[in-house]
Design a protein around this motif. Structure first.
Motif, PDB file in Angstrom:
ATOM      1  N   ASP A  53       3.485   9.477  -0.409  1.00 22.41           N
ATOM      2  CA  ASP A  53       3.478   8.413  -1.405  1.00 22.41           C
ATOM      3  C   ASP A  53       3.295   7.022  -0.782  1.00 22.41           C
ATOM      4  O   ASP A  53       3.538   6.012  -1.425  1.00 22.41           O
ATOM      5  N   ALA A  54       2.843   6.994   0.459  1.00 24.10           N
ATOM      6  CA  ALA A  54       2.683   5.719   1.166  1.00 24.10           C
ATOM      7  C   ALA A  54       1.704   4.792   0.453  1.00 24.10           C
ATOM      8  O   ALA A  54       1.815   3.567   0.563  1.00 24.10           O
ATOM      9  N   TYR A  55       0.774   5.334  -0.296  1.00 25.40           N
ATOM     10  CA  TYR A  55      -0.190   4.509  -1.024  1.00 25.40           C
ATOM     11  C   TYR A  55       0.506   3.605  -2.039  1.00 25.40           C
ATOM     12  O   TYR A  55       0.050   2.495  -2.315  1.00 25.40           O
ATOM     13  N   LYS A  56       1.649   4.036  -2.574  1.00 19.62           N
ATOM     14  CA  LYS A  56       2.409   3.213  -3.524  1.00 19.62           C
ATOM     15  C   LYS A  56       3.029   2.018  -2.800  1.00 19.62           C
ATOM     16  O   LYS A  56       3.007   0.895  -3.301  1.00 19.62           O
ATOM     17  N   ARG A  57       3.569   2.287  -1.628  1.00 22.48           N
ATOM     18  CA  ARG A  57       4.165   1.220  -0.823  1.00 22.48           C
ATOM     19  C   ARG A  57       3.099   0.190  -0.445  1.00 22.48           C
ATOM     20  O   ARG A  57       3.341  -1.012  -0.502  1.00 22.48           O
ATOM     21  N   LEU A  58       1.933   0.660  -0.080  1.00 22.45           N
ATOM     22  CA  LEU A  58       0.848  -0.237   0.291  1.00 22.45           C
ATOM     23  C   LEU A  58       0.455  -1.144  -0.875  1.00 22.45           C
ATOM     24  O   LEU A  58       0.181  -2.332  -0.690  1.00 22.45           O
ATOM     25  N   LEU A  59       0.462  -0.601  -2.078  1.00 19.50           N
ATOM     26  CA  LEU A  59       0.145  -1.412  -3.250  1.00 19.50           C
ATOM     27  C   LEU A  59       1.164  -2.535  -3.406  1.00 19.50           C
ATOM     28  O   LEU A  59       0.795  -3.697  -3.599  1.00 19.50           O
ATOM     29  N   VAL A  60       2.439  -2.228  -3.316  1.00 24.80           N
ATOM     30  CA  VAL A  60       3.469  -3.261  -3.472  1.00 24.80           C
ATOM     31  C   VAL A  60       3.318  -4.322  -2.376  1.00 24.80           C
ATOM     32  O   VAL A  60       3.448  -5.519  -2.638  1.00 24.80           O
ATOM     33  N   GLN A  61       3.002  -3.899  -1.165  1.00 25.91           N
ATOM     34  CA  GLN A  61       2.793  -4.849  -0.076  1.00 25.91           C
ATOM     35  C   GLN A  61       1.629  -5.791  -0.378  1.00 25.91           C
ATOM     36  O   GLN A  61       1.702  -6.989  -0.099  1.00 25.91           O
ATOM     37  N   GLN A  62       0.563  -5.259  -0.959  1.00 20.74           N
ATOM     38  CA  GLN A  62      -0.591  -6.103  -1.283  1.00 20.74           C
ATOM     39  C   GLN A  62      -0.303  -7.024  -2.459  1.00 20.74           C
ATOM     40  O   GLN A  62      -0.783  -8.164  -2.495  1.00 20.74           O
ATOM     41  N   ILE A  63       0.482  -6.563  -3.416  1.00 22.90           N
ATOM     42  CA  ILE A  63       0.896  -7.433  -4.530  1.00 22.90           C
ATOM     43  C   ILE A  63       1.712  -8.593  -3.965  1.00 22.90           C
ATOM     44  O   ILE A  63       1.486  -9.761  -4.311  1.00 22.90           O
ATOM     45  N   TYR A  64       2.651  -8.279  -3.090  1.00 20.91           N
ATOM     46  CA  TYR A  64       3.506  -9.296  -2.465  1.00 20.91           C
ATOM     47  C   TYR A  64       2.656 -10.294  -1.684  1.00 20.91           C
ATOM     48  O   TYR A  64       2.865 -11.510  -1.764  1.00 20.91           O
ATOM     49  N   ARG A  65       1.698  -9.784  -0.945  1.00 20.84           N
ATOM     50  CA  ARG A  65       0.817 -10.641  -0.138  1.00 20.84           C
ATOM     51  C   ARG A  65       0.009 -11.589  -1.027  1.00 20.84           C
ATOM     52  O   ARG A  65      -0.103 -12.778  -0.738  1.00 20.84           O
ATOM     53  N   LEU A  66      -0.559 -11.067  -2.125  1.00 17.16           N
ATOM     54  CA  LEU A  66      -1.314 -11.924  -3.045  1.00 17.16           C
ATOM     55  C   LEU A  66      -0.404 -12.982  -3.648  1.00 17.16           C
ATOM     56  O   LEU A  66      -0.765 -14.161  -3.696  1.00 17.16           O
ATOM     57  N   GLN A  67       0.775 -12.576  -4.083  1.00 16.95           N
ATOM     58  CA  GLN A  67       1.698 -13.544  -4.674  1.00 16.95           C
ATOM     59  C   GLN A  67       2.061 -14.638  -3.667  1.00 16.95           C
ATOM     60  O   GLN A  67       2.168 -15.809  -4.027  1.00 16.95           O
ATOM     61  N   SER A  68       2.217 -14.261  -2.422  1.00 19.67           N
ATOM     62  CA  SER A  68       2.520 -15.223  -1.368  1.00 19.67           C
ATOM     63  C   SER A  68       1.387 -16.235  -1.220  1.00 19.67           C
ATOM     64  O   SER A  68       1.626 -17.453  -1.182  1.00 19.67           O
ATOM     65  N   MET A  69       0.165 -15.751  -1.146  1.00 23.70           N
ATOM     66  CA  MET A  69      -0.989 -16.643  -0.997  1.00 23.70           C
ATOM     67  C   MET A  69      -1.113 -17.557  -2.217  1.00 23.70           C
ATOM     68  O   MET A  69      -1.413 -18.753  -2.088  1.00 23.70           O
ATOM     69  N   GLU A  70      -0.872 -17.022  -3.407  1.00 17.68           N
ATOM     70  CA  GLU A  70      -0.937 -17.832  -4.622  1.00 17.68           C
ATOM     71  C   GLU A  70       0.107 -18.953  -4.596  1.00 17.68           C
ATOM     72  O   GLU A  70      -0.201 -20.105  -4.934  1.00 17.68           O
ATOM     73  N   ARG A  71       1.329 -18.620  -4.201  1.00 13.75           N
ATOM     74  CA  ARG A  71       2.395 -19.628  -4.148  1.00 13.75           C
ATOM     75  C   ARG A  71       2.051 -20.741  -3.164  1.00 13.75           C
ATOM     76  O   ARG A  71       2.265 -21.914  -3.449  1.00 13.75           O
ATOM     77  N   ILE A  72       1.543 -20.368  -2.004  1.00  7.12           N
ATOM     78  CA  ILE A  72       1.200 -21.361  -0.977  1.00  7.12           C
ATOM     79  C   ILE A  72       0.120 -22.308  -1.488  1.00  7.12           C
ATOM     80  O   ILE A  72       0.241 -23.528  -1.380  1.00  7.12           O
ATOM     81  N   VAL A  73      -0.934 -21.749  -2.062  1.00  9.31           N
ATOM     82  CA  VAL A  73      -2.046 -22.564  -2.551  1.00  9.31           C
ATOM     83  C   VAL A  73      -1.597 -23.433  -3.722  1.00  9.31           C
ATOM     84  O   VAL A  73      -1.915 -24.622  -3.786  1.00  9.31           O
TER      85      VAL A  73
END
Length: 134
Positions: A53-73
């Protein structure tokens, strides 16, 4: 005999060099980040995700990463709190939209979040570099 001794010495020297190099490649268990050392850890359920189920974890990591970039910008700053907040918002998106999704839908969503985060990374990186948090 002299040739055999020379070859043996050369071989032992080479072996010592290889052994030394291999020791340098041993990974450490210290996962201390280079920037913002107080980053919140991934949620427990993510750390305990089974390999299949590692693909689910990877999705959450990418959501977190996008949210981080959005907050910074959006904020035009890169404090540690801006770049690395709690995982709650990313978890909420995952559980609201993807927890019941099939494998291919999750893989497709992961790709989309990664692409969007990479696009914003170009804007976020200079902001974070200026703050010393890249």
């Amino acid at each position: 005999m002299k040739r055999a001794t020379t070859l043996l010495c050369s071989f032992l020297l080479l072996l010592g060099t290889i052994a030394s190099a291999e020791r340098d490649l041993v990974p450490t268990l210290n996962n201390q980040p280079d920037v913002c050392p107080d980053q919140p850890p991934e949620p427990e359920w993510m750390r305990n995700t089974e390999a299949r189920d590692a693909y689910k974890r990877l999705l959450v990591q990418q959501i977190y990463r996008l949210q981080s970039m959005e907050r910074i910008v959006d904020a035009q700053n890169c404090t540690c709190a801006t770049r690395y907040p709690s995982w709650e918002a990313a978890e909420a998106v995952y559980f609201d939209r993807y927890s019941a999704a099939d494998y291919w839908s999750v893989v497709e969503a992961t790709s989309d979040y990664r692409r969007r985060a990479n696009d914003l990374r170009k804007q976020a990186m200079p902001i974070c570099e200026a703050a010393g948090n890249w």
